[in-house]
Design an enzyme around this catalytic site. Structure first.
Site, short mmCIF file in Angstrom:
data_model
loop_
_atom_site.label_atom_id
_atom_site.label_comp_id
_atom_site.label_asym_id
_atom_site.label_seq_id
_atom_site.Cartn_x
_atom_site.Cartn_y
_atom_site.Cartn_z
N SER A 269 0.83 -1.20 0.00
CA SER A 269 0.00 0.00 0.00
C SER A 269 0.86 1.25 0.00
CB SER A 269 -0.90 0.01 1.25
OG SER A 269 -1.53 1.26 1.41
N TYR B 65 -2.55 -0.43 9.89
CA TYR B 65 -2.72 -0.96 8.54
C TYR B 65 -1.42 -0.80 7.75
CZ TYR B 65 -4.08 -1.19 3.63
OH TYR B 65 -4.14 -1.50 2.29
#
Length: 350
Positions: free
Chosen positions: A142, A167
């Site tokens: 990501s 995350y």
């Protein structure tokens, strides 16, 4: 070739499965179908590939009614016993791991979900790939790994040791874990740092979906950081093209590796990381204006400070993608938003 795509009821995974099927590959899709967001959209994506909801059952392979070379299994990545059996029975050539607990903001509320899915689940994928001779493991990272970095555009040579959400930390951990397996077991792995993916069938927790839903209901939209945000919005078709090119190019040992001055982008192992972004950041207020014009409605706006875990700007350096794979995302934000709105109106019959 035979591919396993995890997260195949998800946004990117569902499009990738169709793309590989249409070029004649054999695909097994896997997804837990959790309720992090509206499951009707997940079942709708499966239906597109010929897997009706009534065929979906845990740890059971369902045959597509549309594609003879596609089967789907509902399975949690944390279920190592059944995951190992799947690898043993199916003898995959390549794996694309897109399954993950997504969302920056949700990681502040439910951190356990990220450890189980993104760490334990990914470890199980690595173990299965190692033991069953996978030729190439591609996995979703990501753009959030860049964290506190404010040097633009973000480069894969940049240090990514300062994540600001669990995350992001879990995705950075995936890259470290993959590198270890590439080095120890000669398992070719490639990580993909996705930048704000959007388009038809997109995730309901993302800005475009949330904004569209609220504007059509004449409800106010939440505009964080008082609108002073930049995002490298990347259209789903461009993302999938990048993933396919990466899957087709197995990483080799990097001859430029210098152990006395190691570049984060290079490695002695068969390991790569790429940014996949539009390389063209858009101001959030411009993004909203394009959406307003497409919907024909002016949005009511609630201006709010930056949320915990969010970064004010993202901007992808895609020079590695261009130089090594001959590819650069190119879909304009106007085209992408128009396509999303058309899909949204059709899906919800508005």
């Amino acid at each position: 070739m035979k591919f396993l795509i995890t997260g195949s009821a998800g946004f990117i995974g569902s499009f990738l499965a169709l793309r590989l099927l249409e070029r004649g590959e054999e695909v097994v899709g896997l997804d837990s179908i959790n309720d992090y967001y509206e499951v009707a959209i997940k079942y709708g994506r499966l239906q597109k590939a010929g897997i009706p909801q009534e065929l979906v059952a845990y740890n059971t392979l369902a045959q597509s009614k549309k594609y003879p070379n596609y089967r789907f299994i509902q399975l949690n990545l944390e279920d190592k016993e059944n995951l190992l059996k799947l690898f043993e029975n199916e003898t995959f050539d390549k794996v694309c791991n897109l399954a993950a607990q997504a969302g920056v903001r949700y990681s502040l509320l439910n951190p356990d979900a990220y450890i189980q899915s993104n760490i334990v689940g990914f470890l199980n994928i690595l173990e299965c790939s190692r033991h069953y001779g996978i030729k190439h493991l591609v996995y979703a990272s990501s753009s959030s790994v860049y964290g506190l970095n404010e040097k633009m555009p973000f480069s894969t040579s940049d240090n990514v040791d300062h994540p600001i959400s669990l995350y992001a930390a879990s995705k950075k951990s995936n890259e470290l874990m993959a590198h270890t397996y590439s080095y120890l077991f000669n398992l070719p792995t490639t990580g993909l740092r996705f930048f704000t993916v959007y388009g038809p069938w997109g995730r309901p927790d993302m800005a475009l979906f949330l904004f569209t839903k609220s504007i059509l209901k004449q409800e106010a939209i939440d505009v964080f950081n008082y609108g002073e945000m930049l995002r490298d919005f990347t259209y789903i078709d461009d993302i999938v093209e990048g993933v396919v090119r990466v899957l087709d190019n197995i990483p080799k040992l990097d001859s430029t590796w210098n152990p006395k001055n190691p570049d984060p982008h290079s490695s002695k192992a068969p390991y790569k990381v790429y940014n996949i972004g539009n390389n063209h950041p858009v101001k959030l207020m411009d993004f909203i204006e394009i959406l307003e014009k497409e919907l024909g409605i002016e949005a009511k706006k609630t201006m709010l400070p930056l949320q915990a875990g969010d970064v004010p700007a993202t901007y992808a350096d895609v020079s590695d993608l261009v130089n090594e794979l001959g590819y650069k995302p190119s879909t304009s934000i106007k085209v992408g938003i128009a396509n999303f709105v058309a899909w949204y109106r059709d899906f919800y019959q508005i």
